[in-house]
Design an enzyme around this catalytic site. Sequence first.
Site, short mmCIF file in Angstrom:
data_model
loop_
_atom_site.label_atom_id
_atom_site.label_comp_id
_atom_site.label_asym_id
_atom_site.label_seq_id
_atom_site.Cartn_x
_atom_site.Cartn_y
_atom_site.Cartn_z
N SER A 1 0.93 -1.23 -0.13
CA SER A 1 0.08 0.23 -0.03
C SER A 1 0.95 1.30 0.10
O SER A 1 2.01 1.26 0.38
CB SER A 1 -1.07 0.10 1.20
N TYR B 1 -2.61 -1.80 10.11
CA TYR B 1 -2.59 -2.10 8.60
C TYR B 1 -1.38 -1.76 8.08
O TYR B 1 -0.73 -2.44 7.26
CB TYR B 1 -3.81 -1.43 7.94
#
Length: 318
Positions: free
Chosen positions: A187, A200
């Site tokens: 990400s 995350y």
Amino acid sequence: MDIIELFCIFFGAALVVYYGAKLLLFSRMFFPKLWFPLPKTFFASLGEWAVVTGGSEGIGRAYAFALAERGMNVVIMSRTKVRLDQVAKEIGDTTGQTVKVIVSDFTKENVFSEIEAQLKDLNIGVLVNNVGILPNVIPNNFLDSAELDQEITNVINCNVKTMAKMCKIILPGMVNRGKGVILNISSGVISITFPLYTLYAASKVFVELFSQGLQAEYKDKGIIIQTVAPFGVSTRLAAYQKTNIVTLSPQDFVKSSLQYLKAGDKTHGSVCHTVLGWLLQSVPLQVFYTESMLQRVQDVIKIKIAHKASMTESSATI
């Protein structure tokens, strides 16, 4: 001219050369087809099959379609059989390639022996480790999660353990054949330390470091292992935000990201995301870590999600 002056001139010239070289390397990202060309038969030449985790929707589904369109049979994996079967039919009808479905919940502990058995006899040329979960769409402090223990387990199992286990299963065959591609989806949030998505973001940092280590170990074996770190892509994890110059559709993002396959061990997958990553790394971190800024991030995302939900509800009642 004394020695200090000579040193300053030399040091200044070295800086110009260094940053000029970095600028030249960065400029290549604007022309991937020119700098990183791939033969049309490249993917099919790697092996008969591609494996995509999280292949029933979003980025995973787009990778499965793209690889099938490039001549590969595809194994798609997720926990929802109905959705997998639907995607498998769509890929088969559209491309004529064979699609194999494996139902697996990657948040669970013991799923990989069955996966390994089903993949055992396949000639796998591409692995896309795409599956991942975002425990909290609306950002919050680490301790504010209602079911924190379960979230920790789920994120580690799905975002961290699954990638390592899938590489353990598939990488040996690639090493034996001396070719293969592994794409590990990370990400853009790892461009900086990212509060409010701490768990995350940390799991995605593991994806990047693990991938870079594997690439160093197996590059000489003819294997490409690359981290793909997108920013905005309109998927369920991003609450299906409206597409624009920054937020891309999964199909557009995957089409773009495959053009960067030979651009290095990490790519943001598109020109706009590459520029965004560079900009984030250029901004002092203190700007992001003020309480007012973090609160503003929370408020903006809450408003966007609420607006999206209201639009969906309105459409359903028409």
